[in-house]
Design an enzyme around this catalytic site. Sequence first.
Site, PDB file in Angstrom:
ATOM      1  N   GLY A 319       0.819  -1.212   0.000  1.00  0.00           N
ATOM      2  CA  GLY A 319       0.000   0.000   0.000  1.00  0.00           C
ATOM      3  C   GLY A 319       0.849   1.255   0.000  1.00  0.00           C
ATOM      4  N   TRP A 322       2.205   1.651  -3.489  1.00  0.00           N
ATOM      5  CA  TRP A 322       1.177   2.159  -4.394  1.00  0.00           C
ATOM      6  C   TRP A 322       1.112   3.683  -4.339  1.00  0.00           C
ATOM      7  CZ3 TRP A 322      -3.288   4.962  -3.079  1.00  0.00           C
ATOM      8  CH2 TRP A 322      -4.162   5.215  -4.141  1.00  0.00           C
ATOM      9  N   HIS A 323       1.342   4.248  -3.170  1.00  0.00           N
ATOM     10  CA  HIS A 323       1.246   5.698  -3.043  1.00  0.00           C
ATOM     11  C   HIS A 323       2.373   6.431  -3.774  1.00  0.00           C
ATOM     12  CE1 HIS A 323      -1.716   5.028   0.183  1.00  0.00           C
ATOM     13  NE2 HIS A 323      -2.087   6.268  -0.066  1.00  0.00           N
ATOM     14  N   GLY A 324       3.495   5.804  -3.974  1.00  0.00           N
ATOM     15  CA  GLY A 324       4.562   6.507  -4.669  1.00  0.00           C
ATOM     16  C   GLY A 324       5.760   5.618  -4.915  1.00  0.00           C
ATOM     17  N   PHE A 457      -0.618  10.314  -7.327  1.00  0.00           N
ATOM     18  CA  PHE A 457      -0.605   8.878  -7.098  1.00  0.00           C
ATOM     19  C   PHE A 457      -1.458   8.135  -8.119  1.00  0.00           C
ATOM     20  CE2 PHE A 457      -0.357  10.680  -2.631  1.00  0.00           C
ATOM     21  CZ  PHE A 457       1.000  10.752  -2.670  1.00  0.00           C
TER      22      PHE A 457
END
Length: 457
Positions: A319, A322-324, A457
């Site tokens: 997770g 996924w954000h960066g 994102f």
Amino acid sequence: MLFNSFVFLLAFLPAALVLHAAAERFRPDARLPLLVGLSLVFYGWWDWRFLPLLVASIGVNGWIARALPRRADGWLFPAALAGNLAVLAAFKYLGFLADLANLIPGMGLPHVDLVLPLGISFFTFHHIMYLTDLRAGRAPALGPTKYALYIAFFPQVLAGPLVRWSEIVHQFDERPYRRPDAAERIGRGLMLLVVGLSKKVFLGDPLAATVNPVFQAAAAGHAVTTAEAWQATLGFTFQIYFDFSGYTDMALGIALLFGIVLPQNFDVPYRATSLRDFWRRWHMTLSRFLRDYLYIPFGGNRRGVAMQVGALFATMTLGGLWHGAGLTFVAWGAAHGLGLGAGVLWRRAGARMPTFLGWTLTALFVVLTWVLFRATSFEAALAIYKGLLGLAEPGSGFKWRTILFAAAVAIVGPSAWAAIHRLPPNRWLAAAFAVLFVIVLLKIGDDANYEFIYFQF
């Protein structure tokens, strides 16, 4: 086309509503194709060069969705999943992966930075959710128009919320302006739009002005004072909340204007008394996605404590990624995975914690880990942490009034969704929101407009 821009508020949205109302009244069969077309115009307004990517993504995944029930060999779904993730990785993680590989002596791979198409993470995850549920027999087959609208519906295509097909598709067949509560829905949609704009313009953007210079100084290698570090850290804590929850409020409000109810995404997260409680309140649709499509397939809580803790760590680390595309995001996610795992062990041991102490520790953990989320490197994060721990010059000029007001609104105030749905419709309330909307427009015209944080994102 930002939600907080004149071109959207005074041109695109009014025109879209007029066209939609006309289609709903005179050509109901044209309503869904019109919404698809409006969504593609909205998306293409940012950069028309990325519009073919969205259209191709919808076309290819739509074909896979139609072919999937007829395939008995079982290779199509994993190929579709791999293909979607490969496209996302190519745009978002290619340079990051090359930099990791270059840590191995002698690799020497070139660093490639592709321009990240807006919303690619969100529409990719929508594809994955639908195809996964379709393969499992939980989702119905959708026609091309409904599938395209599910993926590209313009209020949520750029930054969510992440919407399950079961939460939205059944609404496509309704006649929204023929419902007995149509006027109330429109009124509450406008109120949500104004509240979201107000959060962004009056709270999120002013906080950005106090946060960005400090993190930019840390990224440039400059020393950060204790006052600056706490100002930037607390400021970002509330900036990201008002920025992202403001966007969500606007998305939910705009969708209501078109007769679509999107799921709530925030529920006063800074009141959480545990980290598990925080993730049930913060970016709720992402939390559900991570739970249903990562945590449970990893084993969830069905295979013992060790597997559960490991599944939490793996889920939150992914997770974070996924954000960066950066190790600071990975570290942020891993820290939350460790925190959630510690919570599992605490509860399994039967230990209890006073509510206030739980809130204090949760808030402190969330605030401190936001530094990893915001900093552009570990060196920049370390400079901020040194300031937070008092290992730097004390400094002065802490802008406590702005942060204290933001904290009061974020912690004490109700969620916009709950507040708007509790307010009784009346003329004085409508007039008050009309005045507030005019003030917001004046503010937008007076100041620089910041993009929404989650657009990256």
